[in-house]
Design a protein around this motif. Structure first.
Motif, short mmCIF file in Angstrom:
data_model
loop_
_atom_site.label_atom_id
_atom_site.label_comp_id
_atom_site.label_asym_id
_atom_site.label_seq_id
_atom_site.Cartn_x
_atom_site.Cartn_y
_atom_site.Cartn_z
N ALA A 10 59.03 33.11 -7.69
CA ALA A 10 59.58 32.75 -9.01
C ALA A 10 61.09 32.96 -9.05
CB ALA A 10 58.90 33.59 -10.10
N SER A 38 63.84 30.02 -9.08
CA SER A 38 64.74 30.00 -10.24
C SER A 38 66.20 29.95 -9.77
CB SER A 38 64.54 31.26 -11.09
OG SER A 38 63.24 31.27 -11.62
N ALA A 65 58.70 27.83 -9.90
CA ALA A 65 58.95 29.11 -10.60
C ALA A 65 57.94 29.29 -11.72
CB ALA A 65 60.37 29.13 -11.14
#
Lengths: 230, 300
Positions: B100, B104, B121
């Motif tokens: 994630a 991101s 993500a």
């Protein structure tokens, strides 16, 4: 960036001084928190003195959410953010300026609450230096995190509920580390199971510094990205 | 003489561009349902294989954990939770959060920005939230007979619970209505803000030294405290739950992609409808005022 930060901080501080929202609303709410804790824990002074450091930092975390939301709402008027962008204001400077304002408000709040702890809870100050330094660093960290998250929630319509949901878990390390350092500063009982060895090496101070540095860095880096969505 | 308003139907650019039309036709649900493209078919086969492998490994872990491995000298049969709890915690804390945060960062970086990173993500955080919940539940199940309570204010438990709330906060940011780009940007920053809690969860057992035990395998001395069939089953459980996570992640990423495509197609369809309505209304409208003024002979 620094000039813009100073510009935003000075402007927002003047707005706060003129509107007196901090003095008239945030400080009373934080003081009320101390009273409510006292009601919850009973009339005896011993549990209050024992829990005073933790209650202090919980009150600071709650007040910080209010203060950051308040600072963010200064530019919530239609077109205000566009005007700031059109004026060429650096987004990182804006973030640092807002952080400085929230931190300044929190420092004032800490001073008021410390007096409250001494007067209402009967806490004894044993190390003022530790209280001042950890209070200052903690305030900067809390301000940076809440300023970042309040900017993230700005203008979405549900910020009043989303900001506490995002901010309060994030602030937990400051609450823990601040509580540990204030236990020493207020001469209260050490709650740390691992004992004095950990406190003597002061990992909690390092945690406060690391937290402040991490969120100041993250906020400065992503400020431009956040400015684009607001 | 009246001058009629020009009513040439305005069509979407992609309706006239053969290249764009071909791409759209290839992406259409009918095409997906009928005969998918080779890369998509290959990806689906790989995912199906991964799902089978994950299911097989989970089954093998269950068999080894319940049948083959012996009960612990101290914990008895409770030790069998060891083949679930650490593995789901590993995925929740490191694998899911790692993906994630990495995705991101890639989305936030302008040079690598692509919606697939946003989807990755989103999916990783969603599946990771399920794993974090499982971590808390299995830990609580183990804690009740061992510590006598469902929950203790242990540093690891508390910090993991905070992480769970942060993940819920991330998902709440995801649900904020608005422009997809703005939602993705806000979510990516929320993921980074939450990620700073992960080292605290990791080091909490060392910093606080509360009830939760320290690392069993990857400890500071690098000397595993579990051996034999128990060690192999533990290792297998890590592989199995990680494979299951990637299978779930892949499914969710594709689902998010389909949802995004459906939303785009729906938007395009509605825009086209509006344009057609506009054209019909324009056809039925009376001529322009200026045109009538310029045609006194017809007015008479």
């Amino acid at each position: 960036m620094w000039a813009d930060a100073w510009l935003v901080a000075w402007r927002d501080l003047r707005i706060e001084l003129r509107s007196r929202v901090l003095v008239a609303q945030v400080v009373p709410i934080a003081a009320l928190t101390l009273l409510l804790f006292a009601f919850a824990l009973g009339p005896g002074r011993r549990p209050l003195q024992w829990g005073a450091p933790g209650l202090f930092w919980v009150a600071i975390a709650l007040a910080a959410v209010l203060a950051a939301a308040r600072v963010q709402s200064v530019d919530a008027a239609p077109g205000a953010r566009d005007a700031l962008r059109a004026a060429g204001l650096d987004a990182s400077g804006e973030f640092l300026g807002r952080t400085a304002v929230v931190a300044a408000e929190l420092v004032v709040l800490e001073a008021v609450l410390l007096v409250g702890l001494v007067v209402l809870y009967g806490s004894r100050i044993s190390d003022l230096g530790a209280l001042v330094v950890s209070g200052l660093i903690g305030a900067i960290g809390v301000a940076a995190a809440t300023a970042l998250l309040s900017a993230l929630c700005a203008g979405i319509g549900t910020e009043s509920t989303l900001l506490p949901l995002l901010a309060l878990p994030v602030l937990a390390p400051v609450v823990i580390a601040g509580t540990r350092t204030w236990q020493v500063g207020l001469g209260g009982k050490d709650l740390s199971v691992s004992g004095g060895a950990l406190l003597s090496s002061d990992p909690w101070g390092a945690l406060l510094v690391g937290f402040a540095a991490a969120y100041l860095g993250l906020g400065t880096l992503v400020a431009e990205q956040l400015a684009e969505v607001r | 003489m009246s001058v009629a308003r020009t009513t040439t139907p305005r069509t979407a650019p992609w309706a006239t561009d053969p290249g764009v039309a071909r791409k759209r036709a290839a992406r259409s649900p009918a095409s997906q349902q009928g005969r998918p493209h080779e890369p998509i078919r290959g990806m689906r086969r790989a995912r199906a294989a991964l799902g089978l492998v994950a299911a097989g490994l989970i089954g093998l872990t269950a068999w080894l954990g319940l049948e083959v491995t012996p009960p612990d000298a101290v914990q008895g049969n409770l030790v069998r939770l060891l083949y679930v709890h650490p593995a789901v915690a590993w995925v929740a804390l490191y694998v899911a959060f790692g993906i994630a945060v990495g995705a991101s960062l890639l989305w936030l970086w302008p040079r690598t920005r692509h919606e697939r990173f946003d989807r990755a993500a989103h999916a990783a955080m969603e599946v990771g939230t399920v794993y974090t919940a499982l971590t808390l539940v299995t830990g609580s199940l183990w804690g009740r007979p061992t510590w006598g309570v469902w929950w203790v204010w242990d540093a690891r438990l508390t910090s993991t619970a905070l992480l769970f709330v942060m993940q819920l906060g991330y998902l709440a940011v995801r649900r904020v209505p608005g422009d997809a780009d703005a939602v993705a940007r806000r979510s990516a920053i929320a993921a980074l803000a939450a990620a700073l809690d992960v080292p605290i969860v990791h080091f909490s057992v060392d910093w606080w030294r509360t009830l939760h035990q320290g690392a069993t395998v990857l400890n500071a001395d690098l000397s595993p405290k579990v051996h034999g069939s128990m060690a192999w089953t533990l290792l297998l459980s890590f592989v199995a739950f990680t494979a299951l996570f990637f299978w779930m992640l892949s499914m969710r990423v594709e689902q998010l992609g389909l949802e995004a495509r459906e939303a785009r197609d729906e938007l395009a369809r509605r825009l086209e409808e509006r344009r057609r309505e506009g054209a019909i209304v324009a056809d039925s409208e009376p001529p322009l005022v200026g045109a009538r003024l310029g045609a006194p002979d017809e007015e008479d």
